[in-house]
Design a protein around this motif. Structure first.
Motif, PDB file in Angstrom:
ATOM      1  N   GLU A  44       8.855   1.833  12.168  1.00 45.10           N
ATOM      2  CA  GLU A  44       8.876   3.203  12.686  1.00 45.10           C
ATOM      3  C   GLU A  44       8.469   4.184  11.596  1.00 45.10           C
ATOM      4  O   GLU A  44       8.886   4.070  10.435  1.00 45.10           O
ATOM      5  CB  GLU A  44      10.273   3.557  13.204  1.00 45.10           C
ATOM      6  N   ARG A  45       7.650   5.152  11.982  1.00 43.96           N
ATOM      7  CA  ARG A  45       7.263   6.247  11.082  1.00 43.96           C
ATOM      8  C   ARG A  45       7.380   7.555  11.853  1.00 43.96           C
ATOM      9  O   ARG A  45       6.878   7.669  12.970  1.00 43.96           O
ATOM     10  CB  ARG A  45       5.823   6.074  10.585  1.00 43.96           C
ATOM     11  N   ASP A  46       8.101   8.496  11.254  1.00 42.21           N
ATOM     12  CA  ASP A  46       8.269   9.823  11.881  1.00 42.21           C
ATOM     13  C   ASP A  46       8.815   9.706  13.300  1.00 42.21           C
ATOM     14  O   ASP A  46       8.397  10.436  14.199  1.00 42.21           O
ATOM     15  CB  ASP A  46       6.944  10.579  11.890  1.00 42.21           C
ATOM     16  N   GLY A  47       9.750   8.765  13.505  1.00 42.49           N
ATOM     17  CA  GLY A  47      10.388   8.605  14.798  1.00 42.49           C
ATOM     18  C   GLY A  47       9.545   7.907  15.848  1.00 42.49           C
ATOM     19  O   GLY A  47       9.940   7.848  17.020  1.00 42.49           O
ATOM     20  N   ARG A  48       8.407   7.353  15.466  1.00 40.36           N
ATOM     21  CA  ARG A  48       7.496   6.697  16.407  1.00 40.36           C
ATOM     22  C   ARG A  48       7.348   5.226  16.046  1.00 40.36           C
ATOM     23  O   ARG A  48       7.232   4.875  14.873  1.00 40.36           O
ATOM     24  CB  ARG A  48       6.133   7.396  16.352  1.00 40.36           C
ATOM     25  N   THR A  49       7.338   4.362  17.053  1.00 39.55           N
ATOM     26  CA  THR A  49       7.146   2.937  16.812  1.00 39.55           C
ATOM     27  C   THR A  49       5.691   2.674  16.452  1.00 39.55           C
ATOM     28  O   THR A  49       4.777   2.993  17.220  1.00 39.55           O
ATOM     29  CB  THR A  49       7.526   2.116  18.051  1.00 39.55           C
ATOM     30  N   THR A  50       5.480   2.089  15.272  1.00 38.81           N
ATOM     31  CA  THR A  50       4.126   1.845  14.775  1.00 38.81           C
ATOM     32  C   THR A  50       3.832   0.368  14.540  1.00 38.81           C
ATOM     33  O   THR A  50       2.755   0.026  14.057  1.00 38.81           O
ATOM     34  CB  THR A  50       3.895   2.613  13.475  1.00 38.81           C
ATOM     35  N   GLY A  51       4.766  -0.504  14.894  1.00 37.48           N
ATOM     36  CA  GLY A  51       4.519  -1.933  14.727  1.00 37.48           C
ATOM     37  C   GLY A  51       5.731  -2.743  15.132  1.00 37.48           C
ATOM     38  O   GLY A  51       6.821  -2.198  15.368  1.00 37.48           O
ATOM     39  N   TYR A  52       5.547  -4.039  15.215  1.00 36.01           N
ATOM     40  CA  TYR A  52       6.661  -4.927  15.538  1.00 36.01           C
ATOM     41  C   TYR A  52       6.376  -6.319  14.996  1.00 36.01           C
ATOM     42  O   TYR A  52       5.228  -6.689  14.717  1.00 36.01           O
ATOM     43  CB  TYR A  52       6.900  -4.999  17.047  1.00 36.01           C
ATOM     44  N   ALA A  53       7.435  -7.086  14.855  1.00 38.31           N
ATOM     45  CA  ALA A  53       7.349  -8.512  14.522  1.00 38.31           C
ATOM     46  C   ALA A  53       8.280  -9.274  15.441  1.00 38.31           C
ATOM     47  O   ALA A  53       9.437  -8.883  15.629  1.00 38.31           O
ATOM     48  CB  ALA A  53       7.716  -8.758  13.059  1.00 38.31           C
ATOM     49  N   LEU A  54       7.760 -10.344  16.018  1.00 38.01           N
ATOM     50  CA  LEU A  54       8.551 -11.277  16.822  1.00 38.01           C
ATOM     51  C   LEU A  54       8.646 -12.589  16.050  1.00 38.01           C
ATOM     52  O   LEU A  54       7.623 -13.119  15.598  1.00 38.01           O
ATOM     53  CB  LEU A  54       7.875 -11.536  18.177  1.00 38.01           C
ATOM     54  N   PHE A  55       9.841 -13.129  15.919  1.00 36.64           N
ATOM     55  CA  PHE A  55      10.002 -14.335  15.099  1.00 36.64           C
ATOM     56  C   PHE A  55      11.276 -15.079  15.485  1.00 36.64           C
ATOM     57  O   PHE A  55      12.153 -14.554  16.159  1.00 36.64           O
ATOM     58  CB  PHE A  55      10.036 -13.974  13.615  1.00 36.64           C
ATOM     59  N   ARG A  56      11.346 -16.307  15.017  1.00 41.21           N
ATOM     60  CA  ARG A  56      12.540 -17.134  15.130  1.00 41.21           C
ATOM     61  C   ARG A  56      12.900 -17.659  13.744  1.00 41.21           C
ATOM     62  O   ARG A  56      12.030 -17.782  12.875  1.00 41.21           O
ATOM     63  CB  ARG A  56      12.307 -18.319  16.082  1.00 41.21           C
ATOM     64  N   ILE A  57      14.163 -18.005  13.552  1.00 37.97           N
ATOM     65  CA  ILE A  57      14.635 -18.584  12.299  1.00 37.97           C
ATOM     66  C   ILE A  57      14.960 -20.064  12.526  1.00 37.97           C
ATOM     67  O   ILE A  57      15.695 -20.404  13.459  1.00 37.97           O
ATOM     68  CB  ILE A  57      15.888 -17.871  11.766  1.00 37.97           C
TER      69      ILE A  57
ATOM     70  N   PRO B 238       0.817  -1.210   0.000  1.00 38.06           N
ATOM     71  CA  PRO B 238       0.000   0.000   0.000  1.00 38.06           C
ATOM     72  C   PRO B 238       0.851   1.260   0.000  1.00 38.06           C
ATOM     73  O   PRO B 238       2.053   1.240   0.292  1.00 38.06           O
ATOM     74  CB  PRO B 238      -0.799  -0.117   1.298  1.00 38.06           C
ATOM     75  N   GLU B 239       0.205   2.370  -0.319  1.00 38.29           N
ATOM     76  CA  GLU B 239       0.881   3.657  -0.311  1.00 38.29           C
ATOM     77  C   GLU B 239       1.438   3.958   1.081  1.00 38.29           C
ATOM     78  O   GLU B 239       0.787   3.693   2.086  1.00 38.29           O
ATOM     79  CB  GLU B 239      -0.110   4.755  -0.712  1.00 38.29           C
ATOM     80  N   GLY B 240       2.630   4.481   1.131  1.00 36.94           N
ATOM     81  CA  GLY B 240       3.259   4.840   2.395  1.00 36.94           C
ATOM     82  C   GLY B 240       4.220   3.813   2.939  1.00 36.94           C
ATOM     83  O   GLY B 240       4.947   4.086   3.904  1.00 36.94           O
ATOM     84  N   THR B 241       4.255   2.624   2.327  1.00 42.24           N
ATOM     85  CA  THR B 241       5.134   1.568   2.839  1.00 42.24           C
ATOM     86  C   THR B 241       6.599   1.995   2.810  1.00 42.24           C
ATOM     87  O   THR B 241       7.368   1.684   3.728  1.00 42.24           O
ATOM     88  CB  THR B 241       4.941   0.268   2.031  1.00 42.24           C
ATOM     89  N   GLU B 242       6.995   2.701   1.764  1.00 41.61           N
ATOM     90  CA  GLU B 242       8.409   3.086   1.624  1.00 41.61           C
ATOM     91  C   GLU B 242       8.841   4.073   2.693  1.00 41.61           C
ATOM     92  O   GLU B 242      10.037   4.246   2.945  1.00 41.61           O
ATOM     93  CB  GLU B 242       8.653   3.683   0.240  1.00 41.61           C
ATOM     94  N   SER B 243       7.893   4.721   3.351  1.00 41.11           N
ATOM     95  CA  SER B 243       8.257   5.687   4.392  1.00 41.11           C
ATOM     96  C   SER B 243       8.451   5.034   5.752  1.00 41.11           C
ATOM     97  O   SER B 243       8.817   5.715   6.718  1.00 41.11           O
ATOM     98  CB  SER B 243       7.182   6.769   4.503  1.00 41.11           C
ATOM     99  N   VAL B 244       8.234   3.731   5.834  1.00 38.48           N
ATOM    100  CA  VAL B 244       8.363   3.005   7.097  1.00 38.48           C
ATOM    101  C   VAL B 244       9.779   2.458   7.229  1.00 38.48           C
ATOM    102  O   VAL B 244      10.293   1.805   6.319  1.00 38.48           O
ATOM    103  CB  VAL B 244       7.341   1.846   7.184  1.00 38.48           C
ATOM    104  N   ARG B 245      10.376   2.727   8.352  1.00 34.85           N
ATOM    105  CA  ARG B 245      11.713   2.204   8.643  1.00 34.85           C
ATOM    106  C   ARG B 245      11.581   0.925   9.454  1.00 34.85           C
ATOM    107  O   ARG B 245      10.806   0.860  10.407  1.00 34.85           O
ATOM    108  CB  ARG B 245      12.516   3.229   9.441  1.00 34.85           C
ATOM    109  N   ILE B 246      12.347  -0.103   9.096  1.00 30.23           N
ATOM    110  CA  ILE B 246      12.408  -1.348   9.860  1.00 30.23           C
ATOM    111  C   ILE B 246      13.738  -1.389  10.601  1.00 30.23           C
ATOM    112  O   ILE B 246      14.796  -1.201  10.006  1.00 30.23           O
ATOM    113  CB  ILE B 246      12.269  -2.583   8.948  1.00 30.23           C
ATOM    114  N   ARG B 247      13.651  -1.636  11.899  1.00 27.04           N
ATOM    115  CA  ARG B 247      14.867  -1.596  12.729  1.00 27.04           C
ATOM    116  C   ARG B 247      14.899  -2.794  13.676  1.00 27.04           C
ATOM    117  O   ARG B 247      13.907  -3.085  14.360  1.00 27.04           O
ATOM    118  CB  ARG B 247      14.896  -0.302  13.545  1.00 27.04           C
TER     119      ARG B 247
END
Length: 409
Positions: free
Chosen positions: A214-227, A149-158
Motif C-alpha cells: 500500500e502507498r498513500d492509502g491505495r493498494t499497489t500490489g499483492y503477493a499470494l503464497f503458502r508456507i 529502489p528509491e521509495g521502497t520504505e514508503s510502502v506498507r505491507i499488510r
C-alpha cells in the motif's frame, strides 16, 4: 470401434470431468473446487468423445481476450481440459477433437487459440508454437540480499484475510493486463478460482496467504503464497512458495519481495511461474544462489493468419510477404503481405513473391514477441527468400516486455 464426438451436455459433466481427472493423475477435487469448475465450464465450447457409454476424451475452450504486443486486446480461445483416456490412445481421438475445435474457433471469429501444455510435444503437430516462457527459481534467502529502489520504505505491507483477497487483489491484476503480452482478462468466476484455497492444492503447505503493498492509502500490489514448514538439526528450513506477485510500481514490487524473503522460519523462496524478465532478478545480489530454470509457458496457434497478424502492432515498420504452410488449417496456406508499425497493421493475401517462408507454428512462436524469427531461422525453421527480410521482420515482431501467462487456463 466407433467414437462419437459431440458437444458436452450438462447431464454428462460429472463423467466427463471424472475422465479428465483420471487422465491427469486421478487426484479428486474438493467438492467446492469441482463445483466452481463446473460453474465456469462453457458447455457449448466443450467437446466429449464417447465410446458407447464411456467418456474417453475431452477438450474445452473459453472465449477470452489476451494482450498482444502494442498493448491491445485480441479475441482468443483459451484451450483447456484436453485429455484422452489411456485405453484409447493413438486411435485418432485427439486429432478429431483438435480438428473440430479449431473449426469451431474459426466459426466463432476468434483468430487465436492459446493453451498451456502438460506435454508440449503434442501440440506442435496441430500448429501451436511455444510463444512465451516462464522461469522457476529457488532463492536461497540466507545467501542473497536485495538492492531496493528509491521509495521502497514508503510502502506498507499488510496481511489480509483470505476472504478479502479477491476484492483487494483483482484490481491490481487488471491493471497489469495491458502491460505485458500474454496477460489474459479474467472471465466471471475465474477470479474466484485464483483465490480458492482447496485442500488438494496445499500438499503439505499452509493455507493460501495474502499480503498487500500500500502507498498513500491505495493498494499497489499483492503477493499470494503458502508456507511449507521444514526443520533440520541446525534449525528451521521452511520454504515460501509463491503463487503470484503483482505490483503497479518498482517500489511496491521490491517491498513485496523483501517481505517474502524475510519470513521467519524459512530459508528458501520458490517462484514457480514468473516472466523471464521478472524484476527480482535485478534486485538480487547473487543470481547463482537462485537455481533459475526456464520452461515453456503459453503456446499460440494462429487460427486466422490475416486477422491475427492485424490484431497486434509492430515494434518497427515492416513490409514483408510471408509464405505460410498450414496443413491442419489449409485456409491459412499461401502468401500474406504484412505491413505495419507501432500504430497498426494490415495483412492480406497477395500474389507477390515471398520474402520469408515458414509454417503457422513459427508464426505462433513469434506472435507475442517471446521468440524471434532470426532464432527460428538459425534452427532451419524459417527461410529467408529476400535478402534483409529476416532482420527487418525479426525486429518488428519483437516485444520490449517478455510475454507471460500467469492466468491458468
Amino acid at each position: 470401434m466407433t467414437i462419437e464426438l459431440r458437444v458436452l451436455r450438462p447431464s454428462e459433466w460429472d463423467e466427463w470431468y471424472q475422465g479428465l481427472t483420471l487422465a491427469f493423475g486421478g487426484i479428486p477435487q474438493s467438492p467446492e473446487k469441482a463445483a466452481l469448475i463446473r460453474e465456469i465450464t462453457d458447455f457449448d465450447r466443450s467437446l466429449a468423445a464417447w465410446d458407447g457409454a464411456e467418456c474417453v476424451g475431452s477438450a474445452g475452450s473459453f472465449g477470452m481476450q489476451v494482450t498482444v504486443p502494442g498493448g491491445g486486446l485480441a479475441p482468443m480461445a483459451g484451450v483447456t481440459m484436453v485429455s484422452v483416456s489411456s485405453t484409447h490412445r493413438r486411435r485418432g481421438v485427439l486429432t478429431s477433437m483438435m480438428r473440430r475445435q479449431l473449426d469451431d474457433i474459426r466459426a466463432w471469429g476468434e483468430p487465436l487459440a492459446v493453451l498451456t501444455a502438460s506435454e508440449p510435444v503434442i501440440y506442435g503437430r496441430f500448429g501451436y508454437g511455444a510463444a512465451a516462457s516462464l522461469i522457476r527459481a529457488d532463492i536461497d534467502t540466507a545467501r542473497v540480499r536485495l538492492e531496493l529502489p528509491e521509495g521502497t520504505e514508503s510502502v506498507r505491507i499488510r496481511k489480509i484475510p483470505a476472504k478479502d483477497a479477491l476484492a483487494e487483489c483483482e484490481p491490481v491484476y487488471a491493471r497489469q493486463v495491458p502491460v505485458r503480452p500474454g496477460m489474459i482478462v479474467r472471465l466471471p468466476g475465474w477470479d474466484r478460482l485464483q483465490y480458492l484455497d482447496a485442500p488438494e492444492d496445499r500438499q503439505g503447505t499452509s493455507h493460501l496467504q495474502t499480503v498487500l503493498a500500500e502507498r498513500d492509502g491505495r493498494t499497489t500490489g499483492y503477493a499470494l503464497f503458502r508456507i511449507r514448514p521444514g526443520w533440520e538439526d541446525a534449525g528451521p528450513k521452511g520454504r515460501v512458495e509463491i503463487q503470484d506477485i503483482q505490483a503497479d510500481d518498482p517500489a511496491s514490487y521490491a517491498a513485496l519481495c523483501r517481505y517474502v524473503l524475510s519470513i521467519d522460519l524459512t530459508s528458501v523462496v520458490s517462484m514457480s511461474n514468473r516472466p523471464v524478465d521478472d524484476p527480482w532478478q535485478s534486485l538480487i545480489s547473487d543470481i547463482r544462489r537462485c537455481n533459475v530454470r526456464v520452461q515453456d509457458s503459453l503456446h499460440v496457434r494462429l487460427v486466422e493468419v490475416g486477422a491475427a497478424l492485424e490484431a497486434r502492432t509492430y515494434r518497427t515498420p515492416v513490409d514483408v510477404v510471408l509464405e505460410v504452410a498450414d496443413a491442419f488449417c489449409p485456409w491459412n496456406e499461401g502468401r500474406w503481405r504484412l505491413t505495419g508499425d507501432a500504430k497498426g497493421a494490415s495483412c492480406e493475401r497477395t500474389s507477390d513473391a515471398a520474402d520469408l517462408s515458414l509454417s503457422v507454428r513459427e508464426l505462433g512462436a513469434v506472435y507475442l514477441g517471446g521468440s524471434s524469427l532470426a532464432e527460428l531461422a538459425a534452427a532451419g525453421r524459417v527461410r529467408e527468400l529476400r535478402r534483409g527480410a529476416l532482420a527487418e521482420a525479426s525486429v518488428a515482431f519483437g516485444s520490449d516486455t517478455a510475454p507471460w501467462g500467469p492466468h491458468d487456463i
